[in-house]
Design an enzyme around this catalytic site. Structure first.
Site, PDB file in Angstrom:
ATOM      1  N   GLY A 243       0.954  -1.383   0.025  1.00 15.30           N
ATOM      2  CA  GLY A 243      -0.180   0.158  -0.038  1.00 15.30           C
ATOM      3  C   GLY A 243       1.108   1.250   0.015  1.00 15.30           C
TER       4      GLY A 243
ATOM      5  NE  ARG B 195      -5.333   6.058  14.495  1.00 14.47           N
ATOM      6  CZ  ARG B 195      -5.611   6.542  13.284  1.00 14.47           C
ATOM      7  NH1 ARG B 195      -6.692   6.820  13.221  1.00 14.47           N
ATOM      8  NH2 ARG B 195      -4.808   6.038  12.465  1.00 14.47           N
TER       9      ARG B 195
ATOM     10  CB  CYS C 201      -2.642  11.503   8.397  1.00 13.20           C
ATOM     11  SG  CYS C 201      -4.094  11.142   7.626  1.00 13.20           S
TER      12      CYS C 201
ATOM     13  CB  SER D 117      -1.746   9.750  -1.027  1.00 13.00           C
ATOM     14  OG  SER D 117      -1.625  11.013  -0.067  1.00 13.00           O
TER      15      SER D 117
ATOM     16  CE  LYS E 204     -10.928   7.711  12.021  1.00  9.21           C
ATOM     17  NZ  LYS E 204     -10.409   7.189  11.083  1.00  9.21           N
TER      18      LYS E 204
ATOM     19  CG  HIS F  78      -3.621  15.417   5.308  1.00  9.77           C
ATOM     20  ND1 HIS F  78      -3.886  15.012   3.894  1.00  9.77           N
ATOM     21  CD2 HIS F  78      -3.908  14.369   5.878  1.00  9.77           C
ATOM     22  CE1 HIS F  78      -4.264  13.629   3.983  1.00  9.77           C
ATOM     23  NE2 HIS F  78      -4.405  13.295   5.446  1.00  9.77           N
TER      24      HIS F  78
ATOM     25  CG  ASN G 107      -1.089  12.292   3.329  1.00 10.76           C
ATOM     26  OD1 ASN G 107      -0.731  13.382   2.620  1.00 10.76           O
ATOM     27  ND2 ASN G 107      -1.770  11.267   2.960  1.00 10.76           N
TER      28      ASN G 107
HETATM   29  N1  LIG Z   1      -2.820   6.963   3.654  1.00  7.62           N
HETATM   30  C1  LIG Z   1      -2.686   7.970   4.535  1.00  7.62           C
HETATM   31  O1  LIG Z   1      -2.542   8.858   4.656  1.00  7.62           O
HETATM   32  C2  LIG Z   1      -2.776   7.183   6.052  1.00  7.62           C
HETATM   33  C3  LIG Z   1      -2.302   7.747   7.008  1.00  7.62           C
HETATM   34  C4  LIG Z   1      -2.226   7.224   8.293  1.00  7.62           C
HETATM   35  C5  LIG Z   1      -3.017   5.886   8.470  1.00  7.62           C
HETATM   36  N2  LIG Z   1      -3.144   5.278   7.271  1.00  7.62           N
HETATM   37  C6  LIG Z   1      -3.819   3.950   7.723  1.00  7.62           C
HETATM   38  O2  LIG Z   1      -2.921   2.870   6.999  1.00  7.62           O
HETATM   39  C7  LIG Z   1      -3.842   1.818   6.403  1.00  7.62           C
HETATM   40  C8  LIG Z   1      -3.299   1.523   4.787  1.00  7.62           C
HETATM   41  O3  LIG Z   1      -3.491   2.809   4.244  1.00  7.62           O
HETATM   42  P1  LIG Z   1      -2.966   2.981   2.921  1.00  7.62           P
HETATM   43  O4  LIG Z   1      -3.157   4.428   2.551  1.00  7.62           O
HETATM   44  O5  LIG Z   1      -1.502   2.427   2.745  1.00  7.62           O
HETATM   45  O6  LIG Z   1      -4.014   2.179   1.996  1.00  7.62           O
HETATM   46  P2  LIG Z   1      -3.723   1.298   0.543  1.00  7.62           P
HETATM   47  O7  LIG Z   1      -2.839   1.745  -0.405  1.00  7.62           O
HETATM   48  O8  LIG Z   1      -5.067   0.874  -0.084  1.00  7.62           O
HETATM   49  O9  LIG Z   1      -3.124  -0.325   0.968  1.00  7.62           O
HETATM   50  C9  LIG Z   1      -3.704  -1.228   1.736  1.00  7.62           C
HETATM   51  C10 LIG Z   1      -2.777  -2.201   1.942  1.00  7.62           C
HETATM   52  O10 LIG Z   1      -3.371  -3.285   2.991  1.00  7.62           O
HETATM   53  C11 LIG Z   1      -3.184  -4.691   2.508  1.00  7.62           C
HETATM   54  N3  LIG Z   1      -4.200  -5.561   2.685  1.00  7.62           N
HETATM   55  C12 LIG Z   1      -5.520  -5.288   2.345  1.00  7.62           C
HETATM   56  N4  LIG Z   1      -6.266  -6.137   2.730  1.00  7.62           N
HETATM   57  C13 LIG Z   1      -5.686  -7.011   3.613  1.00  7.62           C
HETATM   58  C14 LIG Z   1      -5.781  -8.245   4.170  1.00  7.62           C
HETATM   59  N5  LIG Z   1      -6.991  -8.911   4.574  1.00  7.62           N
HETATM   60  N6  LIG Z   1      -4.537  -8.870   5.116  1.00  7.62           N
HETATM   61  C15 LIG Z   1      -3.209  -8.335   4.779  1.00  7.62           C
HETATM   62  N7  LIG Z   1      -3.127  -7.202   4.127  1.00  7.62           N
HETATM   63  C16 LIG Z   1      -4.312  -6.705   3.437  1.00  7.62           C
HETATM   64  C17 LIG Z   1      -3.154  -4.441   0.996  1.00  7.62           C
HETATM   65  O11 LIG Z   1      -2.479  -5.381   0.364  1.00  7.62           O
HETATM   66  P3  LIG Z   1      -2.982  -5.834  -1.177  1.00  7.62           P
HETATM   67  O12 LIG Z   1      -1.977  -5.107  -2.081  1.00  7.62           O
HETATM   68  O13 LIG Z   1      -2.202  -7.449  -1.186  1.00  7.62           O
HETATM   69  O14 LIG Z   1      -4.445  -5.820  -1.310  1.00  7.62           O
HETATM   70  C18 LIG Z   1      -2.220  -2.784   0.968  1.00  7.62           C
HETATM   71  O15 LIG Z   1      -0.976  -3.559   1.292  1.00  7.62           O
HETATM   72  C19 LIG Z   1      -5.266   2.262   6.729  1.00  7.62           C
HETATM   73  O16 LIG Z   1      -5.590   1.697   7.989  1.00  7.62           O
HETATM   74  C20 LIG Z   1      -5.254   3.854   6.798  1.00  7.62           C
HETATM   75  O17 LIG Z   1      -6.261   4.114   7.605  1.00  7.62           O
HETATM   76  C21 LIG Z   1      -3.103   5.915   6.294  1.00  7.62           C
END
Ligand SMILES: NC(=O)c1ccc[n+]([C@@H]2O[C@H](COP(=O)([O-])OP(=O)(O)OC[C@H]3O[C@@H](n4cnc5c(N)ncnc54)[C@H](OP(=O)(O)O)[C@@H]3O)[C@@H](O)[C@H]2O)c1
Length: 366
Positions: free
Chosen positions: A15, A102, A131, A161, A215, A244, A319
């Site tokens: 991700g 959290r 974030c 993102s 949050k 952000h 972020n």
């Molecule tokens: N984006 C931000 O700015 C941000 C900031 C703070 C926190 N977060 C948090 O970080 C997390 C991921 O965000 P992201 O933006 O990186 O999302 P993303 O780009 O959609 O990536 C999701 C990731 O989770 C994996 N995944 C999905 N289902 C899964 C499962 N059943 N078992 C194991 N892995 C699984 C996916 O793997 P596959 O490729 O195999 O599907 C991918 O590696 C979320 O909880 C989000 O709330 C995000």
């Protein structure tokens, strides 16, 4: 830092946050002996190339955490709820990016330069804040510690993102459709995000706020140790790729001038003041992208608050980096530096106990 090589797992490695985590671990030369990249079954057997190095991806299962010292989770709250306890049972310490833990009173919620001492009592799971909260609290800390915070109003302008890889692809698709004169298809968001501003991030609660807004309220109170802080938020998604931005209005107990506020903000580790309006200099999402710092500018007196006790400013940060990956790695660095990687009871430390969160006014999730 103690350089004993550690086995580090990244869950959600494919991700946008997971990839950034791997990059930040490399850049900061975190003492990684073995790097274990985990994702869903869909990605198992594939490889991931980061900084010219190819890594194999395995499916994230309970057994995948055998021998892991630190597991950085960013695969959504469902995966965290299911697999973080399994990782802890294997002896790993989890730093979790999702919202799953959290507000649990037994789990420390930590911003590295604000409340690192809360890490001492962890029992295996540590939460990384949302974030939008992350970039806000180091700046609020500076006001809390000098002129005391009475009330905060924050409006966010959040990048795509923040929703993940699929949302970035949706924005690109809508821009291409717009240029081609075709209808814009929306599936990740309820409306097209291209050329738009969506005041809906995460689900609506019964009190009329979105979960993202709530949050910011509850996480800020927990991290700052101010359970009664009066704080309100409106969170808006805008068609920016990364970083952000936040417009913040703070009411303080004691008077504060913009010059004093700039000094206080600049003294916080990881915060950079960019504030020369005459030269059109202020924090920009485009320039904060790829950086680890939190940028603050447009600092001015809020004349709607009496006696010089109001201050308004603009806060911008990447972020994916400080808002997620960098803070997670900074937490891991504190654990290594202070010898707190192991769980509190195994070190003879007292378990963390935080405030019990209140339900949002009017009830829980809609
Ligand atoms: N984006 C931000 O700015 C941000 C900031 C703070 C926190 N977060 C948090 O970080 C997390 C991921 O965000 P992201 O933006 O990186 O999302 P993303 O780009 O959609 O990536 C999701 C990731 O989770 C994996 N995944 C999905 N289902 C899964 C499962 N059943 N078992 C194991 N892995 C699984 C996916 O793997 P596959 O490729 O195999 O599907 C991918 O590696 C979320 O909880 C989000 O709330 C995000």
């Amino acid at each position: 830092m103690n350089r004993r090589p550690l086995t580090v797992a990244v869950v959600g490695a494919t991700g946008v946050v997971g990839r950034t985590m791997i990059q930040v671990l490399n850049e900061r030369e975190f003492p990684v002996g073995e790097l274990r990249l985990l994702a869903s079954g869909r990605s198992a057997g594939r490889t991931l190339s980061i900084d010219g190095q190819t890594h194999d991806i395995q499916e994230a299962t309970g057994a995948a955490f055998e021998g892991v010292d630190i597991a950085l989770f960013s695969a959504g709250a469902g995966v965290s709820r299911e697999l973080a306890p399994a990782a802890v049972r294997c002896g790993a310490t989890v730093i979790d990016n999702s919202s799953a833990w959290r507000m649990d009173p037994e789990i420390p919620l930590v911003v590295s330069q604000v409340n690192p001492n809360d890490l001492e009592g962890h029992e295996g799971i540590i939460a990384n804040p949302n974030c939008s909260t992350m970039q806000l609290v180091p700046v609020l800390m500076a006001l809390r510690d000098t002129v005391a915070l009475e009330r905060v109003v924050v409006d966010t302008y959040q990048s795509v993102s923040g929703t993940g890889a699929e949302a970035l692809a949706e924005l690109e698709g809508q821009i291409r459709a717009h240029v081609a004169g075709e209808p814009k298809q929306a599936s990740v968001y309820p409306h097209p995000i291209a050329f738009n501003a969506l005041p809906e991030i995460d689900v609506f609660l019964r009190n009329g706020y979105t979960k993202e807004e709530w949050k910011v309220v509850t996480e800020s109170r927990k991290i700052l140790g101010l359970p009664d802080l009066r704080i309100s938020c409106t969170a808006v998604r805008i068609p920016v790729h990364v970083s952000h931005s936040e417009a913040v209005h703070a009411e303080t107990r004691d008077p504060i001038t913009p010059d004093r506020a700039r000094e206080l903000f600049a003294a916080v580790p990881g915060v950079v003041v960019q504030d020369d309006p005459a030269a059109h200099e202020y924090p920009l999402a485009s320039e904060a992208a790829g950086r680890d710092e939190i940028f603050v500018g447009r600092v001015r007196t809020d004349p709607s608050i009496a006696d010089g006790r109001g201050i308004a400013f603009w806060v911008v940060s990447d972020n994916l980096r400080k808002g997620a990956a960098t803070n997670a790695v900074e937490i891991a660095e504190v654990l290594v530096d202070r010898d707190w990687v192991g769980h509190a009871t195994s070190r003879g430390a007292q378990r963390y106990r935080g405030p019990v969160p209140e339900e949002p006014a009017g009830g829980g999730t809609a």
